[in-house]
Design a protein around this motif. Structure first.
Motif, PDB file in Angstrom:
ATOM      1  N   VAL A   1     -10.734   2.992   2.725  1.00 48.84           N
ATOM      2  CA  VAL A   1     -11.297   1.669   2.227  1.00 48.84           C
ATOM      3  C   VAL A   1     -12.405   1.915   1.350  1.00 48.84           C
ATOM      4  O   VAL A   1     -13.278   2.581   2.106  1.00 48.84           O
ATOM      5  CB  VAL A   1     -11.475   0.672   3.346  1.00 48.84           C
ATOM      6  CG1 VAL A   1     -11.703  -0.538   2.728  1.00 48.84           C
ATOM      7  CG2 VAL A   1     -10.087   0.585   4.009  1.00 48.84           C
TER       8      VAL A   1
ATOM      9  N   ALA B   1      -8.430  -5.463   3.756  1.00 47.93           N
ATOM     10  CA  ALA B   1      -8.379  -4.099   3.462  1.00 47.93           C
ATOM     11  C   ALA B   1      -8.444  -3.066   4.982  1.00 47.93           C
ATOM     12  O   ALA B   1      -7.759  -2.270   5.430  1.00 47.93           O
ATOM     13  CB  ALA B   1      -9.127  -3.532   2.431  1.00 47.93           C
ATOM     14  N   LYS B   2      -9.614  -3.605   5.671  1.00 41.53           N
ATOM     15  CA  LYS B   2      -9.695  -2.991   6.708  1.00 41.53           C
ATOM     16  C   LYS B   2      -8.688  -3.430   7.884  1.00 41.53           C
ATOM     17  O   LYS B   2      -8.516  -2.468   8.838  1.00 41.53           O
ATOM     18  CB  LYS B   2     -11.077  -3.285   7.510  1.00 41.53           C
ATOM     19  CG  LYS B   2     -12.191  -2.850   6.520  1.00 41.53           C
ATOM     20  CD  LYS B   2     -13.630  -3.142   7.121  1.00 41.53           C
ATOM     21  CE  LYS B   2     -14.747  -2.466   6.444  1.00 41.53           C
ATOM     22  NZ  LYS B   2     -16.079  -2.782   6.767  1.00 41.53           N
TER      23      LYS B   2
ATOM     24  N   ARG C   1      -1.975   2.260  -3.466  1.00 44.24           N
ATOM     25  CA  ARG C   1      -3.507   1.925  -3.909  1.00 44.24           C
ATOM     26  C   ARG C   1      -3.518   0.498  -4.415  1.00 44.24           C
ATOM     27  O   ARG C   1      -2.639   0.092  -5.295  1.00 44.24           O
ATOM     28  CB  ARG C   1      -4.281   2.541  -4.913  1.00 44.24           C
ATOM     29  CG  ARG C   1      -5.829   2.299  -5.182  1.00 44.24           C
ATOM     30  CD  ARG C   1      -6.433   3.054  -6.378  1.00 44.24           C
ATOM     31  NE  ARG C   1      -7.647   2.412  -6.724  1.00 44.24           N
ATOM     32  CZ  ARG C   1      -8.438   3.316  -6.924  1.00 44.24           C
ATOM     33  NH1 ARG C   1      -8.417   4.826  -6.784  1.00 44.24           N
ATOM     34  NH2 ARG C   1      -9.465   3.121  -7.006  1.00 44.24           N
TER      35      ARG C   1
ATOM     36  N   ILE D   1      -7.938  -0.117  -0.863  1.00 44.34           N
ATOM     37  CA  ILE D   1      -7.238   0.590   0.014  1.00 44.34           C
ATOM     38  C   ILE D   1      -6.359   1.438  -0.556  1.00 44.34           C
ATOM     39  O   ILE D   1      -5.617   1.288  -1.431  1.00 44.34           O
ATOM     40  CB  ILE D   1      -6.768  -0.348   1.073  1.00 44.34           C
ATOM     41  CG1 ILE D   1      -6.228   0.637   2.252  1.00 44.34           C
ATOM     42  CG2 ILE D   1      -5.650  -1.143   0.549  1.00 44.34           C
ATOM     43  CD1 ILE D   1      -5.844   0.369   3.505  1.00 44.34           C
TER      44      ILE D   1
ATOM     45  N   ARG E   1      -5.495  -1.276   7.213  1.00 47.07           N
ATOM     46  CA  ARG E   1      -5.678   0.188   7.337  1.00 47.07           C
ATOM     47  C   ARG E   1      -5.053   0.566   8.681  1.00 47.07           C
ATOM     48  O   ARG E   1      -4.301   1.702   8.577  1.00 47.07           O
ATOM     49  CB  ARG E   1      -7.264   0.606   7.259  1.00 47.07           C
ATOM     50  CG  ARG E   1      -7.512   1.912   7.364  1.00 47.07           C
ATOM     51  CD  ARG E   1      -8.928   2.315   7.477  1.00 47.07           C
ATOM     52  NE  ARG E   1      -9.846   1.423   8.106  1.00 47.07           N
ATOM     53  CZ  ARG E   1     -11.111   1.503   8.050  1.00 47.07           C
ATOM     54  NH1 ARG E   1     -11.882   2.173   7.378  1.00 47.07           N
ATOM     55  NH2 ARG E   1     -11.788   0.422   8.699  1.00 47.07           N
TER      56      ARG E   1
ATOM     57  N   THR F   1      -5.817  -3.490  -4.619  1.00 45.83           N
ATOM     58  CA  THR F   1      -7.058  -3.955  -4.484  1.00 45.83           C
ATOM     59  C   THR F   1      -6.926  -5.446  -3.574  1.00 45.83           C
ATOM     60  O   THR F   1      -5.904  -6.158  -4.048  1.00 45.83           O
ATOM     61  CB  THR F   1      -7.687  -4.373  -5.764  1.00 45.83           C
ATOM     62  OG1 THR F   1      -7.867  -3.086  -6.484  1.00 45.83           O
ATOM     63  CG2 THR F   1      -9.092  -5.037  -5.722  1.00 45.83           C
ATOM     64  N   THR F   2      -7.912  -5.545  -2.860  1.00 44.74           N
ATOM     65  CA  THR F   2      -7.796  -6.649  -1.823  1.00 44.74           C
ATOM     66  C   THR F   2      -9.354  -7.019  -1.216  1.00 44.74           C
ATOM     67  O   THR F   2     -10.143  -6.448  -1.529  1.00 44.74           O
ATOM     68  CB  THR F   2      -6.622  -6.771  -0.859  1.00 44.74           C
ATOM     69  OG1 THR F   2      -6.543  -7.973  -0.058  1.00 44.74           O
ATOM     70  CG2 THR F   2      -7.119  -5.568   0.221  1.00 44.74           C
TER      71      THR F   2
ATOM     72  N   VAL G   1       0.888  -1.250  -0.034  1.00 43.87           N
ATOM     73  CA  VAL G   1       0.002   0.058   0.012  1.00 43.87           C
ATOM     74  C   VAL G   1       0.745   1.249   0.110  1.00 43.87           C
ATOM     75  O   VAL G   1       0.580   2.149  -0.602  1.00 43.87           O
ATOM     76  CB  VAL G   1      -0.820  -0.123   1.274  1.00 43.87           C
ATOM     77  CG1 VAL G   1      -1.549   1.334   1.309  1.00 43.87           C
ATOM     78  CG2 VAL G   1      -1.976  -1.202   1.076  1.00 43.87           C
TER      79      VAL G   1
END
Length: 159
Positions: A140, A84-85, A76, A156, A88, A78-79, A71
């Motif tokens: 996210v 992603a949460k 950026r 994310i 973060r 994609t997962t 990240v």
């Protein structure tokens, strides 16, 4: 003789227990439905901040370290939404360390992220980029579910 005696005792017990019932007996399907509802309950995970991600602790830590590094490298990715949460918070911690800029913070960031040069670049750019922000350095976003298994997906990205 013993079998007949056992059957007689069981019949007497069944009649005695039916005398204590206050209401009508439940049908067999209703009794099965209530037991299946009880067995499908799951325990609640109170006071557990870290999502398990379906992995043992060492694999989960390696996954979060790798996602954090990517990240910050790409800005950026994609997962899945849960991953992603989970990542973060780790990205916010690394940017917070970069804003602090101390030697201890740099060593902690190098110990977490996989790319040493990326850590040095982060420590150079983050203080001026995120000077006015006190937190929330990444967002996210939800996207379409994954095609193969319909898993919830998310993006994310750094703000």
């Amino acid at each position: 003789m013993r079998v007949a005696l056992c059957l007689a005792v069981l019949a007497a017990l069944a009649m005695a227990s039916s005398a204590f019932m206050t209401g009508p007996a439940l049908p067999a399907t209703a009794a099965r439905a209530t037991t299946s509802a009880v067995s499908s309950l799951e325990m609640m995970r109170h006071r557990k901040k870290v999502p398990m991600l379906g992995k043992p602790a060492d694999q989960r830590k390696a996954l979060l370290r790798g996602l954090t590094t990517e990240v910050i490298r790409h800005g950026r990715i994609t997962t899945t939404l849960i991953r992603a949460k989970a990542v973060r918070a780790e990205v916010d911690k690394m940017i917070g360390l970069a804003k602090d800029g101390s030697l201890e913070s740099r060593r902690r960031a190098i110990g977490w992220m996989y790319d040493k040069q990326l850590v040095h670049a982060l420590f150079e750019q983050a203080p001026e980029r995120y000077a006015e922000r006190e937190g929330g350095y990444c967002r996210v976003l939800r996207t379409m579910p994954r095609k193969g298994d319909n898993a919830k997906m998310g993006v994310i990205e750094l703000v």
